[in-house]
Design an enzyme around this catalytic site. Structure first.
Site, PDB file in Angstrom:
ATOM      1  N   ARG A  51       0.856  -1.178   0.000  1.00  0.00           N
ATOM      2  CA  ARG A  51       0.000   0.000   0.000  1.00  0.00           C
ATOM      3  C   ARG A  51       0.900   1.238   0.000  1.00  0.00           C
ATOM      4  NH1 ARG A  51      -3.586  -2.703  -1.388  1.00  0.00           N
ATOM      5  NH2 ARG A  51      -5.650  -2.958  -0.473  1.00  0.00           N
TER       6      ARG A  51
ATOM      7  N   HIS B   9      -1.272   0.431  -9.497  1.00  0.00           N
ATOM      8  CA  HIS B   9      -1.956  -0.471  -8.560  1.00  0.00           C
ATOM      9  C   HIS B   9      -2.627  -1.637  -9.307  1.00  0.00           C
ATOM     10  CE1 HIS B   9      -3.660  -0.512  -4.224  1.00  0.00           C
ATOM     11  NE2 HIS B   9      -3.566  -1.750  -4.703  1.00  0.00           N
TER      12      HIS B   9
ATOM     13  N   GLU C 241      -2.775   8.095  -4.552  1.00  0.00           N
ATOM     14  CA  GLU C 241      -3.087   7.512  -5.860  1.00  0.00           C
ATOM     15  C   GLU C 241      -4.270   8.262  -6.457  1.00  0.00           C
ATOM     16  OE1 GLU C 241      -3.646   3.266  -5.534  1.00  0.00           O
ATOM     17  OE2 GLU C 241      -1.688   3.033  -4.585  1.00  0.00           O
TER      18      GLU C 241
HETATM   19  C1  GLV Z   1      -4.936  -4.991  -3.856  1.00  0.00           C
HETATM   20  O1  GLV Z   1      -4.187  -4.101  -3.589  1.00  0.00           O
HETATM   21  C2  GLV Z   1      -5.624  -5.762  -2.873  1.00  0.00           C
HETATM   22  O2  GLV Z   1      -5.588  -5.420  -1.677  1.00  0.00           O
HETATM   23  O3  GLV Z   1      -6.249  -6.759  -3.254  1.00  0.00           O
END
Ligand code: GLV
Length: 326
Positions: free
Chosen positions: A236, A284, A265
């Site tokens: 993250r 992401h 983001e």
């Molecule tokens: C993606 O970042 C997730 O948490 O699945």
């Protein structure tokens, strides 16, 4: 019939059973619904299927007077106020496991691309620069014999460790508990966090975002890293202090970074990191394998159905909810 709101289009296969047992509304846009829209949708629904870009905070949760379940199509759930959900007796589902290999693959893709300067080389060729073969041209890091540091040896950390073993890397890791299985399988060595930061040639992050992991990578911990080191983040954005990372890259305190996540983001278009050849950024997408995304949708829908029926979820992010009464 229960009313359900789904905040983005998901795999049609996964939706099939749900539509036969609930009245389903699907947000049709590619961008998430605005907060006001989300708040208005909460009125009257029994189930919410969310994505990690939806801020499911206290205000949203308490608005769902009839809410029986929140089901997130992601492994991470830091966008959801799970404490409020628990207090209100609402189980929160998530989708761990099925995205482990896809996420490890993407981690590895970023790691290799940064270590071997793939994007930089590709861009040179596209710009008409094909430098003659030369001993120093576009040299990067040899993976074999290098040390990979893993912070967070959960499912994804372990899948990354297995890949590292195949590439002949030494593996150091830090986790809140010893992970003997992966030590036996890959030769990974447990170490304290400081040591993992200072000894790694490549450091890869695989933790949930929480109060304890927030800005775990900061000016102080970046200062421990080798000036030749590479940072990889597919966890993250909030696990890394973006300003400290930017300074570390610009001041050459570390050599390079591969990031699938960023705080914030999207990264602002004029961000100076976007101008650095030694930083590769993807938007992401670490779990974005087609089959993986289908499986994530299936689990999210099953969690939702279980929640509507008052049955235990397949994967519950706040299992303590079952010992509380509403
Ligand atoms: C993606 O970042 C997730 O948490 O699945």
């Amino acid at each position: 019939m229960d009313k359900v709101f789904i905040t983005r289009k998901i795999s049609a296969d996964a939706l099939e059973i749900l539509t036969s047992i609930a009245n389903v509304e699907i947000w049709p846009e590619e961008t998430p619904p605005q907060k006001d829209t989300l708040l208005s949708k909460m009125e009257g629904i029994s189930g919410l299927l969310s994505l990690l870009t939806d801020p499911i905070d206290r205000e949203v949760i308490v608005k769902g007077k009839n809410l029986k379940v929140i089901s997130q199509m992601a492994v991470g759930f830091d966008n959801i106020d799970t404490k409020t959900a628990t207090t209100n007796g609402i189980p929160v589902g998530h989708t761990p496991g099925v995205l482990t290999e896809a996420t490890a693959d993407h981690t590895w893709a970023l790691l290799m691309a940064v270590a071997r300067r793939i994007v930089e080389a590709h861009n040179e060729v596209h710009d008409g620069i094909w430098r003659p073969w030369g001993p120093d041209v576009l040299c990067g890091m040899d993976l074999s014999g290098s040390t990979l540091g893993i912070i967070g040896m959960g499912r994804i950390g372990k899948a990354v460790a297995r890949r590292a073993k195949g590439f002949g890397m030494r593996i150091l890791y830090y986790d809140t508990s010893l992970q003997k299985d992966i030590e036996a399988e890959t030769g990974a060595i447990f170490s304290d966090m400081k040591n993992v930061f200072s000894q790694s040639d490549i450091l890869s992050l695989h933790v949930y975002l929480s109060e304890t992991t927030k800005q775990l990578v900061n000016a102080k911990t970046l200062a421990l890293m080798k000036p030749t080191a590479i940072l990889i983040n597919t966890s993250r954005g909030g696990v890394v202090d973006s300003i400290a990372l930017t300074n570390a890259i610009l001041e050459k305190k570390i050599a390079a970074a591969g990031l699938d996540v960023f705080d914030p983001e999207p990264i602002p278009l004029n961000h100076i990191l976007l101008q650095q050849k030694n930083v590769i950024i993807t938007p992401h997408i670490a779990s974005a394998g087609k089959t993986t995304r289908q499986k994530m949708a299936q689990i999210a829908v099953q969690n939702l159905i279980n929640g509507l029926r008052g049955e235990p979820l397949l994967h519950c992010a706040n299992p303590e909810v079952y010992s509380k009464s509403k």
